[in-house]
Each structure stands twice: as structure tokens, then as C-alpha cells.
Design an enzyme around this catalytic site. Structure first.
Site, short mmCIF file in Angstrom:
data_model
loop_
_atom_site.label_atom_id
_atom_site.label_comp_id
_atom_site.label_asym_id
_atom_site.label_seq_id
_atom_site.Cartn_x
_atom_site.Cartn_y
_atom_site.Cartn_z
N GLY A 1 0.94 -1.31 0.02
CA GLY A 1 -0.03 -0.16 -0.09
C GLY A 1 1.07 1.30 0.10
NE ARG B 1 -2.78 -7.28 -8.89
CZ ARG B 1 -1.81 -6.11 -9.05
NH1 ARG B 1 -1.26 -5.48 -7.97
NH2 ARG B 1 -1.50 -5.54 -10.27
CG ASP C 1 5.07 -7.55 7.99
OD1 ASP C 1 6.36 -7.89 8.54
OD2 ASP C 1 4.30 -8.38 7.61
CB THR D 1 3.54 0.93 6.74
OG1 THR D 1 2.30 0.63 7.19
CG2 THR D 1 4.32 0.64 7.95
CG ASP E 1 -0.69 0.03 8.86
OD1 ASP E 1 -1.58 0.87 8.74
OD2 ASP E 1 -0.69 -1.06 8.03
CG ASP F 1 2.72 -2.76 10.89
OD1 ASP F 1 3.63 -2.15 9.98
OD2 ASP F 1 1.80 -3.37 10.43
NE ARG G 1 -1.87 -4.51 6.85
CZ ARG G 1 -2.16 -4.93 5.61
NH1 ARG G 1 -3.60 -5.52 5.41
NH2 ARG G 1 -1.98 -4.19 4.53
O1 F6P Z 1 -0.95 -1.24 5.56
C1 F6P Z 1 -1.63 -0.09 5.11
C2 F6P Z 1 -3.10 0.05 5.08
O2 F6P Z 1 -3.49 1.14 4.63
C3 F6P Z 1 -3.62 -0.65 6.36
O3 F6P Z 1 -3.85 0.29 7.37
C4 F6P Z 1 -4.84 -1.14 5.78
O4 F6P Z 1 -5.70 -2.13 6.59
C5 F6P Z 1 -4.74 -1.61 4.64
O5 F6P Z 1 -3.35 -1.13 4.00
C6 F6P Z 1 -5.56 -1.32 3.22
O6 F6P Z 1 -5.25 -2.02 2.22
P1 F6P Z 1 -5.64 -1.80 0.76
O7 F6P Z 1 -5.21 -0.50 -0.07
O8 F6P Z 1 -5.51 -3.23 -0.05
O9 F6P Z 1 -7.38 -1.64 0.79
#
Ligand code: F6P
Length: 360
Positions: free
Chosen positions: A11, A75, A116, A138, A140, A142, A184
């Protein structure tokens, strides 16, 4: 001449372009290296048009831009790629093709800007001989091994502003406003933005909550004459003995997508007689221009990654520790993800302020 590749995976997070810019400028100005951008994460190595030269012109003006000029993919695990063969969906390993693409490009170092998942793939590619260097990204926050990742500060400022805005309308309508925030399995955005925005309740994955306790907080506030409440709820928050709410199941390609806990909390409180509304902030937290802190951190990470490449340090990740930029083995960074410790200063401070985590 030393050749450096840069890719962004997973992301997006505000500050990716600032890292790319800093890496390209440092590579060219300080070392005279040649730099290549790989489009859409690792996928770029499989695409005839997936490699682009990155010179000073290519990075001009990108410092304040969100997203990534290289594109990204969450992905794109080369070790588990879903393809359709003879009408049947199968999972295949294309990592050897990626390694071949990298060796054709004759890279001396591949900078991998990722979270990660992307960094774990980088570490696995290193086992196959790819000279990777990780840069932790990120919203997050994390990732282990570093005290903070770029993107986090921007996301939490957006979340804080949302909480500020919800405050005024909550107060006007005597409502409970629930805001569901990303993160997350880590509650950093909700904890930091919740404290910075003066939330009354913060629900995070690290501290399972009890619905009844949450309602009691709203009731107690109402008894004291505060007829509105603000709740910052992490998408990964879960009730004691319960599970996280999953919006989309995971598989070999995708991690499970979290979402929906905010709605559940709002519905529960509403049923107990307190009018409630929910806002899911979603991808707004990832978009737009990075804050000064994220630009500063991203720039330092980008320059440090090139210095590391110049020293020949591979399978390592740049990191922030005690205010200084260092580098740590990728394996160490990936061993334990960062989480909020229930006894850490931030949680104690929130409790001191009368903020409830819904647990007692
Ligand atoms: O890891 C970053 C994040 O924005 C998370 O906080 C969230 O759960 C996820 O990615 C959302 O992913 P996507 O962009 O696939 O909807």
C-alpha cells in the site's frame, strides 16, 4: 558504474516520492551512480516496459506529492502469484524470473521501499542472491527495528483533523461519533490521533474491549452533562474473546482486509439509546501531501539507503533509532512487528487523561 534499482511495493504511504527523490539525488550528486525505477513493485521486472531510468529531471517537483511515481502493487508476491492456466486458477512461483530480470539489469543494489510483506519478499530474494536494501514504509507504523516509519505522521494528522471536525458536529447534535481508523493489527494511528484529537474512547487491537464498558463511558459522560462522545476505533480492534471484523477474506495473494468494527460499535451504542454515527476514514489516511516530519524522515531514509549501497551493505534496512538513522539486518526488523505495549507511556498517558480503552 554502480547501478541502483528502486521499487515501491504494498500500500502506498505519503513520503514514498520523497524517498525516491532523496535516493536519486544522493546517488547522482554524491556518488555518480546510475538509478533505475521499477514500476508497480516487483511486477516491473516481468514487464517489458517496467524499468525506467531515474535522473534528476525525473524526480523534479515530486517532494510534496503523495502516492508514488513508480506505482505499486499489494498483490505482487513473486513467490505466490495467481494465474489462470487452462481455465483453472493456480498459484505459481515467479521469483526466478524476477531474479533473472534483476541480474539482466546488472543492479549492484535494489532499494525496496515497503512494509512488512514487501520487505519479507526482499529478504527472501536476498537468499536468491539479490542485493536488497530495505526502506520501511507504512502508515501503520508496525515495522520492527525502527521507531517510526514514514507515512505514519501524515496519516495520524489526517485522522486527528477528522476527529477535530467530528467533535464540533457531535457536540452540536449530542451524538456519539465513531471514527474507524486504519492500522491493521497495530493501534498506533488510533492511539496517537485519539490522544491528539481528545477522543473519549480509543479502541485498539492490542487491548481487547468490552461493549458494556464502552456504553458506560458514554453514560458517565452524559451524567456529567457531556451529551456527546468521540471514539477512535482501530480497524483491527476486537472485543474480549471476539474476533476482528474482516471486510474481505485473505488468500495467498491478499492479506485479509479489515473493516466494519466501527459500524458494530456505533450500532451497539445506538441500541443502548445514544444516537451514534460512524465515519470510516479509509484511504484518505494514505492520500495527499506528506507532512514536514514525513518528508524529513523519508529524505533521510532515501539518502541513507544510498550511503548503505555505497558501503555494500545488503539484506539490511535503514531505520530510525533514538533520533539517528542507522541500519539493521532485515531479518531482525521482520522478526517482531511493532505493536502498542499496554503498559507503555502513551497508553498510561491516555488513561491519565480519563480516556477509556473500553477494557475497564
Ligand atoms: O498497511 C496499510 C493499510 O492502509 C492498512 O492500514 C489497511 O488495513 C490496508 O493497508 C488497506 O489495504 P488496501 O489498500 O489493500 O485496501
Amino acid at each position: 558504474m554502480t547501478r541502483i534499482g528502486i521499487l515501491t511495493g504494498g500500500g502506498d504511504a505519503p513520503g514514498l516520492n520523497a524517498v525516491i527523490r532523496a535516493a536519486v539525488k544522493t546517488a547522482i550528486h554524491t556518488y555518480g551512480f546510475k538509478v533505475f525505477g521499477i514500476r508497480d513493485g516487483y511486477d516491473g521486472f516481468l514487464d517489458a516496459n517496467g524499468i525506467v531510468p531515474l535522473d534528476l529531471d525525473a524526480v523534479r517537483g515530486i517532494l510534496p506529492r503523495g502516492g508514488t511515481i513508480l506505482g505499486t502493487a499489494n498483490r505482487g508476491n513473486p513467490f505466490a502469484r495467481k494465474v489462470v492456466r487452462d481455465g483453472v486458477e493456480v498459484t505459481i512461483d515467479v521469483s526466478d524470473e524476477i531474479v533473472e530480470g534483476i541480474s539482466k539489469l546488472k543492479l549492484d543494489a535494489l532499494l525496496v521501499l515497503g512494509g512488512d510483506g514487501t520487505l519479507r519478499i526482499a529478504h527472501e530474494l536476498f537468499q536468491k542472491g539479490v542485493p536488497v536494501i530495505g526502506v520501511p514504509k507504512t502508515i501503520d507504523n508496525d515495522i520492527g527495528g525502527t521507531e517510526v516509519t514514514f507515512g505514519f505522521d501524515t496519516a495520524l494528522n489526517i485522522a486527528m483533523e477528522a476527529i477535530d471536525r467530528l467533535h464540533t458536529t457531535a457536540e452540536a447534535h449530542h451524538r456519539v461519533m465513531v471514527v474507524e481508523l486504519m492500522g491493521r493489527d497495530a493501534g498506533f494511528i488510533a492511539l496517537h490521533a485519539g490522544v491528539a484529537g481528545g477522543a473519549d474512547v480509543i479502541l485498539i487491537p492490542e487491548i481487547p474491549f468490552n461493549y458494556e464498558v464502552v456504553v458506560k463511558v458514554v453514560q458517565a459522560r452524559a451524567d456529567r452533562g457531556s451529551l456527546f462522545s468521540i471514539m477512535a476505533v482501530s480497524e483491527g480492534a476486537k472485543p474480549v474473546g471476539g474476533r476482528q471484523v474482516i471486510a474481505r477474506k485473505g488468500d495467498e495473494m491478499y492479506v485479509p482486509r479489515l473493516g466494519g468494527i466501527g459500524q458494530r460499535v456505533a450500532e451497539y451504542i445506538d441500541e443502548k439509546g445514544f444516537e451514534s454515527r460512524v465515519t470510516v476514514l479509509g484511504h484518505l489516511q494514505r492520500g495527499g501531501t506528506p507532512t514536514a516530519f514525513d518528508r524529513w524522515l523519508a529524505t533521510r531514509f532515501g539518502a541513507a539507503a544510498i550511503r548503505l549501497a555505497a558501503r555494500g551493505g545488503h539484506d539490511r534496512m535503514v531505520a530510525l533509532r533514538a533520533g539517528a538513522i542507522v541500519d539493521v539486518p532485515l531479518e531482525e526488523a521482520l522478526a517482531v512487528p511493532r505493536r502498542i505495549q499496554p503498559d507503555e507511556d502513551g497508553v498510561i498517558t491516555a488513561r491519565n487523561m480519563g480516556i477509556s480503552f473500553g477494557d475497564k
